[in-house]
Design an enzyme around this catalytic site. Sequence first.
Site, PDB file in Angstrom:
ATOM      1  N   ASP A  45      -8.098  -5.438   0.142  1.00 17.33           N
ATOM      2  CA  ASP A  45      -8.476  -6.351  -0.843  1.00 17.33           C
ATOM      3  C   ASP A  45      -8.140  -7.712  -0.573  1.00 17.33           C
ATOM      4  O   ASP A  45      -8.779  -8.496  -1.365  1.00 17.33           O
ATOM      5  CB  ASP A  45      -8.066  -5.759  -2.317  1.00 17.33           C
TER       6      ASP A  45
ATOM      7  N   HIS B 252       0.891  -1.128   0.066  1.00 16.76           N
ATOM      8  CA  HIS B 252       0.249  -0.060  -0.082  1.00 16.76           C
ATOM      9  C   HIS B 252       0.940   1.124  -0.134  1.00 16.76           C
ATOM     10  O   HIS B 252       2.019   1.238   0.663  1.00 16.76           O
ATOM     11  CB  HIS B 252      -0.969  -0.158   1.278  1.00 16.76           C
TER      12      HIS B 252
HETATM   13  N1  CMC Z   1       4.128  -7.800  -4.948  1.00 12.23           N
HETATM   14  C1  CMC Z   1       5.395  -7.555  -5.064  1.00 12.23           C
HETATM   15  N2  CMC Z   1       6.091  -6.414  -5.004  1.00 12.23           N
HETATM   16  C2  CMC Z   1       5.589  -5.235  -4.485  1.00 12.23           C
HETATM   17  C3  CMC Z   1       4.157  -5.101  -4.346  1.00 12.23           C
HETATM   18  C4  CMC Z   1       3.427  -6.362  -4.542  1.00 12.23           C
HETATM   19  N3  CMC Z   1       2.112  -6.440  -4.134  1.00 12.23           N
HETATM   20  N4  CMC Z   1       3.793  -4.072  -3.874  1.00 12.23           N
HETATM   21  C5  CMC Z   1       4.831  -3.280  -3.915  1.00 12.23           C
HETATM   22  N5  CMC Z   1       5.846  -4.057  -4.135  1.00 12.23           N
HETATM   23  C6  CMC Z   1       7.428  -3.408  -4.333  1.00 12.23           C
HETATM   24  C7  CMC Z   1       7.582  -2.969  -5.483  1.00 12.23           C
HETATM   25  O1  CMC Z   1       8.081  -3.530  -6.502  1.00 12.23           O
HETATM   26  C8  CMC Z   1       8.674  -1.899  -4.755  1.00 12.23           C
HETATM   27  O2  CMC Z   1       9.884  -2.556  -5.037  1.00 12.23           O
HETATM   28  P1  CMC Z   1      11.431  -1.842  -5.359  1.00 12.23           P
HETATM   29  O3  CMC Z   1      11.552  -0.788  -3.982  1.00 12.23           O
HETATM   30  O4  CMC Z   1      12.294  -3.021  -5.271  1.00 12.23           O
HETATM   31  O5  CMC Z   1      11.142  -1.314  -6.502  1.00 12.23           O
HETATM   32  C9  CMC Z   1       8.240  -1.722  -3.620  1.00 12.23           C
HETATM   33  O6  CMC Z   1       7.503  -2.731  -3.234  1.00 12.23           O
HETATM   34  C10 CMC Z   1       7.708  -0.327  -3.435  1.00 12.23           C
HETATM   35  O7  CMC Z   1       6.341  -0.510  -4.374  1.00 12.23           O
HETATM   36  P2  CMC Z   1       5.833   0.658  -5.242  1.00 12.23           P
HETATM   37  O8  CMC Z   1       5.281   0.181  -6.313  1.00 12.23           O
HETATM   38  O9  CMC Z   1       6.917   1.602  -5.570  1.00 12.23           O
HETATM   39  O10 CMC Z   1       4.632   1.269  -4.012  1.00 12.23           O
HETATM   40  P3  CMC Z   1       3.593   2.034  -4.507  1.00 12.23           P
HETATM   41  O11 CMC Z   1       3.105   2.809  -3.386  1.00 12.23           O
HETATM   42  O12 CMC Z   1       3.728   2.982  -5.648  1.00 12.23           O
HETATM   43  O13 CMC Z   1       2.327   0.862  -4.775  1.00 12.23           O
HETATM   44  C11 CMC Z   1       0.436  -0.338  -4.849  1.00 12.23           C
HETATM   45  C12 CMC Z   1       1.163   0.869  -4.072  1.00 12.23           C
HETATM   46  C13 CMC Z   1      -0.816  -0.660  -3.748  1.00 12.23           C
HETATM   47  C14 CMC Z   1      -0.016   0.024  -6.155  1.00 12.23           C
HETATM   48  C15 CMC Z   1       1.625  -1.863  -4.881  1.00 12.23           C
HETATM   49  O14 CMC Z   1       1.738  -2.082  -3.395  1.00 12.23           O
HETATM   50  C16 CMC Z   1       0.762  -2.622  -5.579  1.00 12.23           C
HETATM   51  O15 CMC Z   1       0.614  -2.943  -6.776  1.00 12.23           O
HETATM   52  N6  CMC Z   1       0.202  -3.848  -4.906  1.00 12.23           N
HETATM   53  C17 CMC Z   1      -0.717  -4.845  -5.584  1.00 12.23           C
HETATM   54  C18 CMC Z   1      -2.109  -4.264  -5.767  1.00 12.23           C
HETATM   55  C19 CMC Z   1      -3.087  -4.019  -4.710  1.00 12.23           C
HETATM   56  O16 CMC Z   1      -3.193  -5.004  -3.733  1.00 12.23           O
HETATM   57  N7  CMC Z   1      -3.626  -2.992  -4.823  1.00 12.23           N
HETATM   58  C20 CMC Z   1      -4.658  -2.650  -3.668  1.00 12.23           C
HETATM   59  C21 CMC Z   1      -4.569  -1.422  -2.994  1.00 12.23           C
HETATM   60  S1  CMC Z   1      -5.276  -1.217  -1.483  1.00 12.23           S
HETATM   61  C22 CMC Z   1      -6.642  -0.769  -2.087  1.00 12.23           C
HETATM   62  C23 CMC Z   1      -7.122   0.263  -2.867  1.00 12.23           C
HETATM   63  O17 CMC Z   1      -6.228   1.051  -2.729  1.00 12.23           O
HETATM   64  O18 CMC Z   1      -7.871   0.453  -3.577  1.00 12.23           O
END
Ligand code: CMC
Length: 436
Positions: A371, A314
């Site tokens: 989720d 998140h």
């Molecule tokens: N699986 C694997 N790696 C992950 C995941 C994941 N679910 N989420 C983040 N990472 C890694 C990412 O690759 C990055 O690694 P590095 O630092 O080595 O590059 C690090 O963790 C930080 O991730 P980010 O993408 O920079 O973080 P963000 O804040 O931009 O993204 C997120 C947040 C929710 C989009 C992401 O965690 C994600 O894609 N999660 C899976 C989708 C999900 O469950 N979404 C629902 C969110 S909660 C409800 C809502 O908002 O609607």
Amino acid sequence: MGNTAERMVDIDVTDPKTGKRTITLPLMESSMGPSVIDVRRLYVDHGVFTYDPGFTSTASCDSAITFINGEEGVLLHRGYTIGELATKSTYLDVCYLLMEGELPTKAQQVEFRNEIVHHTMLHEQLSHFYRGFRRDAHPMAIMVAVVGALSAFYHDSLDINDPEQRQLASYRLIAKMPTIAAMAYKYSIGQPFVYPKNELGYAENLLHMMFSVPSEDYKANPIMVRALERILILHADHEQNASTSTVRLASSSQANPFACIAAGIASLWGPAHGGANEAVLSMLKEIGTKDRIPEYLAKARDKNDPFRLMGFGHRVYKNVDPRAAVLKENAHEVLDSLGKTTPLLELAKELERIALEDPYFRERKLFPNVDFYSGIILQAMEIPVSMFTVLFAVARTVGWVAQWKEMSSDPTTKIGRPRQLYTGQKPRKFVEINDR
Ligand code: CMC
């Protein structure tokens, strides 16, 4: 509304064009959480922009609705914890709280419910819209279109500068969203639309419109009603997330409120946001058995593989998402009461356990989000997977509406107009077609 600066901060900047300098900026204090550096005059006074794609360090507005402490895993609506609201309140009470700032008294509760139930029906001509969709259309596609189409029907609630019209548009959106959602589902399975029944509660009415048929009596299972009510509460608002920010940005041009909410629904649909609940279930089904978990965790760790563990991570929570904690606790209760087997829940819990021991997830503070468990509960309630994100949209409507109202009633609101770091060509001469 409109925080004022109480202190000043000095920021040292080394600019290759202008050399070293110190920029003094106002610091705005929040009632809780980090202070905010006010950069509004930065360009005018100092000729530079800030750069923050994805808004990882940028407060896009001030708001008194929802507070999140991501490090501690805290979520408050108007000061009340989400755990207490989910277990002690109803969805409509939470709607009132988000919109009005206080929990309703008994009299306010009755009045608010009356306002909502008198707007649950859709203009009959709106039902013709559904018939224009392919039968296999995703219900979220239908939601975007039908909610946008409300703007063509309710002309007496379009003046966003009139507080009464704003209130009317808000009531209509909260009241009609379950009807629109249930009709999207009925259309997809070829059953007749079911009209709302105003004597039923909000969640019960939604189940009634989704699952009853004209040929039989229908009484929603109270366990399902309570479970859905809780899911609605847990998804009601979440501060300046992507869909809420979309609604705010769209409405900053004083656009039609229904069209702005349709924009929010479009943003919610993505798998990185509200579409994740649907994606979690597909992922769990694909993993299938506990012995395949390590294979999928390896895929999630592999930077050359686009796979992400859905329902994990998140932007704000670097601790357990408090909504996921409530849902995890609730999942067993719901599945047991409904007499459902629990292999998917057991698989999800094992996946969570192994992931939380994995250095990749620990180092990045990736925890289950809202989720991760919601889909398992919704599936046990026999809600079709394609409706998961639709239910999220129904629940989040009040959050969008409350934030939109807060913004529209603030006289200091300006049109949202971010700037950019230009990386393109410098001025050059036009090249005639024969010379290219
Ligand atoms: N699986 C694997 N790696 C992950 C995941 C994941 N679910 N989420 C983040 N990472 C890694 C990412 O690759 C990055 O690694 P590095 O630092 O080595 O590059 C690090 O963790 C930080 O991730 P980010 O993408 O920079 O973080 P963000 O804040 O931009 O993204 C997120 C947040 C929710 C989009 C992401 O965690 C994600 O894609 N999660 C899976 C989708 C999900 O469950 N979404 C629902 C969110 S909660 C409800 C809502 O908002 O609607």
